[in-house]
Design a protein around this motif. Structure first.
Motif, PDB file in Angstrom:
ATOM      1  N   ALA A 146       7.312 -12.481 -42.709  1.00  0.00           N
ATOM      2  CA  ALA A 146       6.038 -12.576 -42.025  1.00  0.00           C
ATOM      3  C   ALA A 146       5.659 -13.808 -41.985  1.00  0.00           C
ATOM      4  N   ALA A 147       6.094 -14.798 -43.171  1.00  0.00           N
ATOM      5  CA  ALA A 147       5.458 -16.094 -43.274  1.00  0.00           C
ATOM      6  C   ALA A 147       6.342 -16.893 -42.500  1.00  0.00           C
ATOM      7  N   THR A 148       7.341 -16.830 -42.505  1.00  0.00           N
ATOM      8  CA  THR A 148       8.466 -17.725 -41.531  1.00  0.00           C
ATOM      9  C   THR A 148       8.235 -17.406 -40.183  1.00  0.00           C
ATOM     10  N   LEU A 149       7.616 -16.258 -39.739  1.00  0.00           N
ATOM     11  CA  LEU A 149       7.347 -16.218 -38.314  1.00  0.00           C
ATOM     12  C   LEU A 149       5.909 -16.888 -38.033  1.00  0.00           C
ATOM     13  N   VAL A 150       4.876 -16.639 -38.925  1.00  0.00           N
ATOM     14  CA  VAL A 150       3.727 -17.299 -38.801  1.00  0.00           C
ATOM     15  C   VAL A 150       3.957 -18.988 -38.776  1.00  0.00           C
ATOM     16  N   ASN A 151       4.600 -19.440 -39.591  1.00  0.00           N
ATOM     17  CA  ASN A 151       4.686 -20.926 -39.697  1.00  0.00           C
ATOM     18  C   ASN A 151       5.486 -21.466 -38.447  1.00  0.00           C
ATOM     19  N   LEU A 152       6.412 -20.818 -37.885  1.00  0.00           N
ATOM     20  CA  LEU A 152       7.263 -20.976 -36.763  1.00  0.00           C
ATOM     21  C   LEU A 152       6.283 -21.279 -35.490  1.00  0.00           C
ATOM     22  N   VAL A 153       5.192 -20.198 -35.165  1.00  0.00           N
ATOM     23  CA  VAL A 153       4.358 -20.157 -34.336  1.00  0.00           C
ATOM     24  C   VAL A 153       3.227 -21.143 -34.660  1.00  0.00           C
ATOM     25  N   LEU A 155       3.229 -24.147 -36.287  1.00  0.00           N
ATOM     26  CA  LEU A 155       3.752 -25.240 -36.203  1.00  0.00           C
ATOM     27  C   LEU A 155       3.805 -25.678 -34.772  1.00  0.00           C
ATOM     28  N   HIS A 156       4.348 -24.884 -33.931  1.00  0.00           N
ATOM     29  CA  HIS A 156       4.521 -25.191 -32.437  1.00  0.00           C
ATOM     30  C   HIS A 156       3.340 -25.351 -31.868  1.00  0.00           C
ATOM     31  N   LEU A 157       2.156 -24.586 -32.228  1.00  0.00           N
ATOM     32  CA  LEU A 157       0.802 -24.658 -31.653  1.00  0.00           C
ATOM     33  C   LEU A 157       0.201 -26.024 -31.879  1.00  0.00           C
ATOM     34  N   GLU A 172      -4.988 -30.835 -38.791  1.00  0.00           N
ATOM     35  CA  GLU A 172      -4.309 -30.691 -39.695  1.00  0.00           C
ATOM     36  C   GLU A 172      -4.300 -29.170 -40.206  1.00  0.00           C
ATOM     37  N   ARG A 173      -3.387 -28.312 -40.220  1.00  0.00           N
ATOM     38  CA  ARG A 173      -3.016 -27.164 -40.753  1.00  0.00           C
ATOM     39  C   ARG A 173      -3.883 -26.938 -42.319  1.00  0.00           C
ATOM     40  N   ARG A 174      -4.590 -25.880 -42.645  1.00  0.00           N
ATOM     41  CA  ARG A 174      -4.844 -25.518 -43.742  1.00  0.00           C
ATOM     42  C   ARG A 174      -4.840 -24.082 -44.065  1.00  0.00           C
ATOM     43  N   SER A 175      -4.085 -23.668 -45.192  1.00  0.00           N
ATOM     44  CA  SER A 175      -3.942 -22.144 -45.155  1.00  0.00           C
ATOM     45  C   SER A 175      -5.416 -21.407 -46.176  1.00  0.00           C
ATOM     46  N   ALA A 176      -5.795 -20.277 -45.497  1.00  0.00           N
ATOM     47  CA  ALA A 176      -6.910 -19.711 -46.133  1.00  0.00           C
ATOM     48  C   ALA A 176      -6.717 -18.339 -46.305  1.00  0.00           C
ATOM     49  N   GLY A 177      -7.748 -17.532 -46.875  1.00  0.00           N
ATOM     50  CA  GLY A 177      -7.748 -16.062 -46.674  1.00  0.00           C
ATOM     51  C   GLY A 177      -6.716 -15.459 -48.101  1.00  0.00           C
ATOM     52  N   SER A 178      -6.784 -14.010 -48.068  1.00  0.00           N
ATOM     53  CA  SER A 178      -6.198 -13.460 -49.251  1.00  0.00           C
ATOM     54  C   SER A 178      -4.958 -13.599 -49.317  1.00  0.00           C
ATOM     55  N   ILE A 193      -5.544 -19.205 -40.629  1.00  0.00           N
ATOM     56  CA  ILE A 193      -5.110 -20.456 -40.858  1.00  0.00           C
ATOM     57  C   ILE A 193      -6.297 -21.598 -40.150  1.00  0.00           C
ATOM     58  N   MET A 194      -6.790 -22.365 -40.990  1.00  0.00           N
ATOM     59  CA  MET A 194      -7.896 -23.305 -40.380  1.00  0.00           C
ATOM     60  C   MET A 194      -7.144 -24.636 -39.585  1.00  0.00           C
TER      61      MET A 194
END
Length: 491
Positions: A146-153, A155-157, A172-178, A193-194
Motif C-alpha cells: 500500500a505504501a509503495t502505491l501511495v508514494n508512487l502516486v 510523487l507524480h502529483l 513539500e510533502r509531509r506525512s500525517a495521520g494514524s 498527506i499534507m
C-alpha cells in the motif's frame, strides 16, 4: 503506602493484603477523588439518561510518586499467531484467590446519581483485549504494498503541481495521520498527506472565539505575483480558491499516471482534504491530500495555555515544540456569518505525530532495549471501539471522529504522566482509565482541544449525541466489549 521490604515479604509468603473495606468518601475529599476510574464502573444510567461511570480527576496530573491502584491479576496469555506476547500484570498474588471487594464510588459527574459498582473484570477481559489487538495488527507485506502505491502516486502529483502553478512551486510533502503515527488499525487503506507551502510575513486574525480558525493576509505584497489571484478584495488569502486550484490540477494529472488507476472523490462539504481513490484489488486505498500553509512565526495567543506536557514529556520538549513551524490547513469555519471559504484552521498534526511516536516519560520507553508501555495499544483500542460503534450506529454517531478519542488519549497521558502508569501488563486497567476520562468528557459535553484550551471539541448543541455515545461505551464496558467481535460494513 507499603515499603519495598513489606512488599517483598508478602511476595515470599505468597499472600497479599486484605482488600480495603468499602468506605464512604467525604464531600470534597481529594484522596477519594484521585482514585483511578478504572476500579469502578457503571451498572446503570442516571435519571437524565446519561451513564454514570466514575470520572477521573481532571484538575491536573498526579504527583510523580503516586500510582493508580493495581487491578486483580490476569492469567498468562499465549500469543495469537503473529502477535506480540504481552507480559502478565506484575502482581504476585495467587491467581486462584477471589478478587478484592470493589471500592465505593468516590466521585460522579455533576448532577448524576452514583450507580452500583461493577465487579473487577476477570482475567478473560484482559485476554480479549489482547486478542483484539492481535487482529488489528497490520500485515507487513500489505503495508509495504500500500505504501509503495501511495508514494508512487503522490510523487507524480507533487512534481506535476510544482510545474503547473508558480504559487505551488515550493510545496513539500509531509506525512500525517494514524499510519505514520504507527497507530493505524485493521487495514493500510487510509493515508493522510499534507502538501505544505511555506509562506512569509503573514498576519493572523481570529475568525471566531474558538482560537482555532483564522483569516490569513500578507503583511507585505508577496514577491510571487501569482498569489494575487488567491486574495479576496479585503486582502484575505482565500482557502477556497487555493484548494480549488489545487483540485483542478490534481484532477487533470491523475489521468497521466500509468499502471495505477486513480480517481478524485467528490468534494465533501466542509472537508479540507482532496481525496484520491487508488485501486488496489480486491479493495482500494483512500489518500487525503491536505493543503497546508507553513509559517515560521510564533504560535497565536490562543495556544498559550495548551500543550501541558511538562510533567509528561518535560519542559524543554514543550519549549522546543512551541518553537516549531505553525501549520494552517484550508478549512471552512461553520460559525462564519457569511460562508466565503477564506478561513484557515490551526493544525498540530506534526506535533501530535512526534508525541505519539516518542511518548515516554523516560527517554527509553518502548525503544528496542527499553521498557515497553501500553500507550499506543490503548489508543488503538479507543480508535477501534469508536470505529465499531460508528458502524453500528452511523446516524447517531456521524459527528464523532478519531480525533476526539486521540485528544482524550493525549489528555490521559498528561493526567498519568509516568511510564509506570502504563505498564504493558496492565493494558485492561489503562484502557478503562482512558475510557473513564472520555466518558466523563461526553457526559459534560466538554473535551478541550489539546493545544487550544478555549476550544471545546464537543458542541453543546449535540449533548444528546454525547450522552448516547457515553451510554453505548458503558454498555460495552460492562459486558466485555461485544462490539469488538461483531462485524459491520462501512456505511
Amino acid at each position: 503506602m507499603d515499603t519495598a521490604g513489606s512488599r517483598g515479604a508478602r511476595a515470599r509468603r505468597g499472600t497479599r493484603p486484605a482488600a480495603p473495606r468499602n468506605r464512604g468518601v467525604e464531600k470534597g475529599s481529594e484522596k477519594g477523588a484521585a482514585r483511578s476510574p478504572s476500579r469502578v464502573h457503571v451498572a446503570g444510567e442516571s435519571p437524565s439518561g446519561a451513564a454514570t461511570p466514575r470520572a477521573p480527576q481532571t484538575d491536573g496530573p498526579p504527583g510523580r510518586g503516586s500510582r493508580p491502584a493495581r487491578r486483580a491479576p490476569a492469567a498468562q496469555e499465549l500469543p495469537a499467531s503473529g502477535a506480540e506476547a504481552l507480559p502478565a500484570p506484575r502482581s504476585r498474588a495467587p491467581a486462584a484467590r477471589a478478587p478484592a471487594a470493589p471500592r465505593s464510588v468516590a466521585a460522579v459527574p455533576d448532577g448524576a446519581v452514583a450507580a452500583p459498582a461493577r465487579r473487577l473484570p476477570p482475567a478473560a477481559d484482559a485476554l480479549r483485549l489482547r486478542e483484539v489487538l492481535s487482529r488489528l495488527s497490520l500485515a507487513r507485506e500489505d503495508v509495504s504494498e500500500a505504501a509503495t502505491l501511495v508514494n508512487l502516486v503522490v510523487l507524480h502529483l507533487v512534481q506535476a503541481i510544482r510545474s503547473k502553478d508558480s504559487c505551488f512551486s515550493s510545496i513539500e510533502r509531509r506525512s500525517a495521520g494514524s499510519y505514520y503515527e504507527q497507530v493505524k488499525i485493521s487495514e493500510p487503506n487510509e493515508f493522510d498527506i499534507m502538501l505544505v507551502m511555506p509562506v512569509a510575513r503573514i498576519q493572523l486574525d481570529e475568525a471566531d472565539d474558538t482560537g482555532a480558525f483564522y483569516y490569513v493576509s500578507f503583511k507585505r505584497n508577496p514577491k510571487e505575483k501569482g498569489w494575487l489571484k488567491f486574495l479576496e478584495e479585503d486582502g484575505k488569502l482565500s482557502a477556497f480558491k487555493m484548494l480549488q486550484a489545487l483540485r483542478d490540477i490534481i484532477k487533470q494529472e491523475v489521468k497521466n499516471i500509468k499502471d495505477v488507476e486513480v480517481t478524485v472523490a467528490r468534494k465533501k462539504v466542509g472537508c479540507p482534504a482532496i481525496t484520491l481513490q487508488i485501486k488496489n484489488p480486491p479493495s482500494e486505498i483512500s489518500v487525503d491530500i491536505i493543503l497546508t500553509l507553513e509559517a515560521q512565526q510564533s504560535w497565536p495567543l490562543s495556544t498559550q495555555g495548551g500543550l501541558k506536557i511538562e510533567q509528561w514529556l518535560g519542559t524543554k520538549v514543550r519549549r522546543d515544540m512551541r518553537f516549531r513551524s505553525l501549520y494552517l490547513v484550508a478549512k471552512q469555519n461553520k460559525n462564519e456569518k457569511v460562508l466565503r471559504g477564506n478561513t484557515w484552521r490551526l493544525s498540530f498534526s506534526h506535533i501530535e505525530k512526534d508525541m505519539i511516536k516518542n511518548h515516554g516519560n523516560s527517554k527509553t520507553c518502548c525503544e528496542s532495549d527499553g521498557p515497553k508501555c501500553c500507550r499506543k495499544r490503548c489508543l488503538k483500542l479507543l480508535k477501534y471501539l469508536l470505529e465499531q460503534l460508528k458502524m453500528k450506529y452511523p446516524k447517531e454517531l456521524e459527528k464523532f471522529c478519531s480525533y476526539h478519542v486521540k485528544t482524550a488519549f493525549l489528555h490521559s497521558c498528561v493526567m498519568w504522566p509516568n511510564d509506570s502508569d502504563w505498564h504493558l501488563g496492565d493494558l485492561d486497567h489503562c484502557f478503562q482509565q482512558c475510557l473513564g476520562f472520555f466518558v466523563d468528557c461526553l457526559q459534560k459535553s466538554q473535551l478541550t482541544h489539546f493545544f487550544i484550551p478555549q476550544y471545546n471539541l464537543l458542541s453543546l448543541e449535540d449533548k444528546a449525541k454525547h450522552h448516547f455515545l457515553s451510554r453505548k461505551i458503558c454498555q460495552e464496558l460492562n459486558n466485555g466489549f461485544p462490539v469488538f467481535h461483531e462485524n459491520y460494513s462501512a456505511p
